[in-house]
Design a protein around this motif. Structure first.
Motif, PDB file in Angstrom:
ATOM      1  N   ASP A 360      -4.599   5.167  -5.350  1.00 26.42           N
ATOM      2  CA  ASP A 360      -3.305   3.787  -6.666  1.00 26.42           C
ATOM      3  C   ASP A 360      -2.347   4.777  -7.273  1.00 26.42           C
ATOM      4  O   ASP A 360      -1.549   4.180  -7.212  1.00 26.42           O
ATOM      5  CB  ASP A 360      -4.501   3.689  -7.834  1.00 26.42           C
ATOM      6  N   ARG A 361      -2.256   6.601  -7.422  1.00 26.26           N
ATOM      7  CA  ARG A 361      -1.860   6.919  -8.232  1.00 26.26           C
ATOM      8  C   ARG A 361      -0.470   7.463  -7.174  1.00 26.26           C
ATOM      9  O   ARG A 361       0.446   6.927  -7.554  1.00 26.26           O
ATOM     10  CB  ARG A 361      -2.531   8.439  -8.770  1.00 26.26           C
ATOM     11  N   LEU A 362      -0.934   7.923  -5.811  1.00 23.44           N
ATOM     12  CA  LEU A 362      -0.478   7.268  -4.292  1.00 23.44           C
ATOM     13  C   LEU A 362       0.697   6.327  -5.073  1.00 23.44           C
ATOM     14  O   LEU A 362       1.869   6.537  -4.539  1.00 23.44           O
ATOM     15  CB  LEU A 362      -1.122   7.510  -3.416  1.00 23.44           C
ATOM     16  N   MET A 363       0.274   4.724  -4.554  1.00 20.29           N
ATOM     17  CA  MET A 363       1.280   3.652  -4.020  1.00 20.29           C
ATOM     18  C   MET A 363       2.028   3.615  -4.992  1.00 20.29           C
ATOM     19  O   MET A 363       2.823   3.835  -5.340  1.00 20.29           O
ATOM     20  CB  MET A 363       0.240   2.260  -4.037  1.00 20.29           C
ATOM     21  N   ARG A 364       2.111   4.272  -6.623  1.00 20.44           N
ATOM     22  CA  ARG A 364       2.860   3.581  -7.824  1.00 20.44           C
ATOM     23  C   ARG A 364       3.130   5.159  -7.721  1.00 20.44           C
ATOM     24  O   ARG A 364       4.580   4.927  -8.180  1.00 20.44           O
ATOM     25  CB  ARG A 364       1.564   3.817  -9.826  1.00 20.44           C
ATOM     26  N   SER A 365       3.105   6.466  -7.213  1.00 21.52           N
ATOM     27  CA  SER A 365       4.091   7.296  -6.816  1.00 21.52           C
ATOM     28  C   SER A 365       5.106   6.392  -6.336  1.00 21.52           C
ATOM     29  O   SER A 365       6.461   6.998  -6.531  1.00 21.52           O
ATOM     30  CB  SER A 365       3.684   8.536  -6.793  1.00 21.52           C
ATOM     31  N   THR A 366       5.087   6.303  -5.100  1.00 21.22           N
ATOM     32  CA  THR A 366       5.603   5.887  -4.269  1.00 21.22           C
ATOM     33  C   THR A 366       6.232   4.796  -4.578  1.00 21.22           C
ATOM     34  O   THR A 366       7.523   4.868  -4.103  1.00 21.22           O
ATOM     35  CB  THR A 366       4.883   5.290  -3.122  1.00 21.22           C
ATOM     36  N   GLN A 367       5.841   4.018  -5.204  1.00 24.05           N
ATOM     37  CA  GLN A 367       6.841   2.731  -6.050  1.00 24.05           C
ATOM     38  C   GLN A 367       8.433   2.828  -6.170  1.00 24.05           C
ATOM     39  O   GLN A 367       8.837   2.562  -6.959  1.00 24.05           O
ATOM     40  CB  GLN A 367       5.963   1.577  -6.841  1.00 24.05           C
ATOM     41  N   ASP A 368       7.348   4.475  -7.032  1.00 23.35           N
ATOM     42  CA  ASP A 368       8.500   4.345  -8.414  1.00 23.35           C
ATOM     43  C   ASP A 368       9.686   6.257  -7.370  1.00 23.35           C
ATOM     44  O   ASP A 368      10.641   5.835  -8.053  1.00 23.35           O
ATOM     45  CB  ASP A 368       7.829   5.931  -9.062  1.00 23.35           C
ATOM     46  N   ALA A 369       8.923   6.132  -6.752  1.00 27.17           N
ATOM     47  CA  ALA A 369      10.482   7.008  -5.406  1.00 27.17           C
ATOM     48  C   ALA A 369      10.685   5.852  -5.275  1.00 27.17           C
ATOM     49  O   ALA A 369      12.243   6.651  -4.850  1.00 27.17           O
ATOM     50  CB  ALA A 369       9.640   7.865  -4.674  1.00 27.17           C
ATOM     51  N   ASP A 370      10.759   5.134  -4.985  1.00 25.88           N
ATOM     52  CA  ASP A 370      11.591   4.146  -3.858  1.00 25.88           C
ATOM     53  C   ASP A 370      12.333   3.357  -4.798  1.00 25.88           C
ATOM     54  O   ASP A 370      13.429   2.432  -4.219  1.00 25.88           O
ATOM     55  CB  ASP A 370      10.393   2.916  -3.709  1.00 25.88           C
ATOM     56  N   LYS A 371      12.178   3.110  -6.226  1.00 27.87           N
ATOM     57  CA  LYS A 371      13.109   2.822  -7.504  1.00 27.87           C
ATOM     58  C   LYS A 371      14.251   3.760  -7.142  1.00 27.87           C
ATOM     59  O   LYS A 371      14.717   4.775  -7.106  1.00 27.87           O
ATOM     60  CB  LYS A 371      12.886   2.423  -8.466  1.00 27.87           C
TER      61      LYS A 371
END
Length: 371
Positions: A360-371
């Protein structure tokens, strides 16, 4: 003439009884086969009966290629076939136009795709355990009126008092040795710890933090291992190591209760020290083991572990009190030794925090990086 029809009927009836008796007297067809007969030859022998009864051939489609291993003596052909199949672990299958002898079908085993055993760890939530271990002056804590047993929702009860003209700045900066009771207060545990440390009535000896997956074990040691020599049965000296210092062993498990997450925590905390020598080794130990349930970010206290610290102080006239004994014995006239015993309490605070899984932390970090 009138008896002719009666006689004809009687003759017809007797002929019918005679025909029925002849039918029932036809013996049932049986077969005899030696135990050494090959299964294919036995199938050919039995095939004569299958063709006669149902006009179907008997075919051996099994992987077995050996003797029937059982003697057949005057048995009806179907019974003989069943015994042969049972003896050799085969089965009969009736098909259109033929009867087949086949192997017993093996169960279909579905081989699942191998799963990495660590994949479940990446999906499970984790618990961050923060601990603070402090050695505090017990008399100071008692005079402040701190009740460690009153911990609730991360707060403790303080029954503070002051002496006469002592200025009251806050419930945690009182003189705590007076004669007037000004009431009980709820104070954060962290505030109490900081107050004790700022007044130099205690010192933090360890502040470990460990992140543990739910249902797993975490271990922290702040100290050293000491070696003790032990003689075995053969008289050989072997080294056995003992862990000393501040040792924390925790096993948190996240539990769902009515849709809410709580933490079931098994833990043990130990403070120990050892002094090895050639004769014996003394290990001084204070240990606490408990199981408790905390909600997310709740803080609790483990206290009540005491030890005594004895200090030696030299008082008297400066310089003269510290002269060597051989200088006319002046040190004994100008100074004296004093011994002070202080009872200290080991106070350990714990805070448990639920942390999202690594995935979950990885997915949240990936979503934040895509913004």
């Amino acid at each position: 003439m009138k008896y002719i029809p009666f006689l004809l009927s009687l003759l017809l009836l007797l002929s019918c009884f005679n025909m029925e008796a002849q039918v029932t007297q036809i013996p049932e067809e049986t077969v005899s086969i030696s135990a050494n007969t090959h299964i294919n030859e036995a199938a050919l022998i039995l095939e004569t009966f299958t063709l006669k009864q149902s006009r179907r051939k008997l075919i051996n489609l099994s992987s077995y290629n050996g003797p029937i291993n059982i003697p057949i003596n005057n048995l009806q052909w179907e019974r003989a076939l069943d015994l042969i199949l049972l003896q050799n672990h085969l089965v009969r299958k009736d098909n259109v136009g033929y009867i087949s002898i086949e192997d017993i079908p093996k169960p279909v085993v579905t081989v699942a795709e191998p799963i990495d055993p660590l994949a479940g760890e990446a999906m499970s939530k984790q618990v961050r355990i923060k601990a603070v271990a402090m050695l505090a002056d017990r008399s100071y804590i008692r005079n402040m009126g701190i009740d460690w047993s009153s911990v609730l929702n991360g707060k403790i009860t303080v029954n503070a008092g002051f002496a006469g003209a002592t200025q009251v700045v806050s419930p945690m900066t009182l003189n705590a040795s007076g004669i007037a009771d000004i009431g009980k207060y709820k104070v954060d545990i962290s505030t109490a710890i900081k107050t004790i440390e700022s007044n130099q009535k205690g010192n933090i000896i360890a502040q470990p933090t460990v992140l543990v997956s739910s249902g797993k074990q975490g271990f922290i040691q702040v100290g050293q291992d000491i070696s003790v020599k032990i003689m075995d049965d053969a008289g050989n000296a072997t080294d056995t190591f003992f862990a000393t210092g501040i040792i924390m062993d925790v096993s948190p498990t996240i539990v769902q209760v009515k849709g809410k997450e709580v933490i079931h925590l098994k833990m043990s905390i130990e403070r120990s020290s050892g002094v090895p020598s050639a004769i014996s080794t003394i290990i001084t130990k204070s240990k606490s083991t408990t199981e408790l349930v905390l909600f997310n970010n709740e803080e609790t206290v483990i206290a009540g572990l005491f030890d005594t610290d004895e200090t030696k102080a030299r008082s008297g006239i400066p310089i003269l009190k510290d002269l060597p004994w051989w200088v006319f014995g002046i040190r004994y006239l100008a100074g004296y030794d004093s011994y002070e015993k202080k009872e200290r309490e080991l106070v350990i605070t714990l805070q448990a925090e639920i942390v999202d899984s690594a995935y979950d932390r990885l997915m949240r970090s990936t979503q934040d990086a895509d913004k």
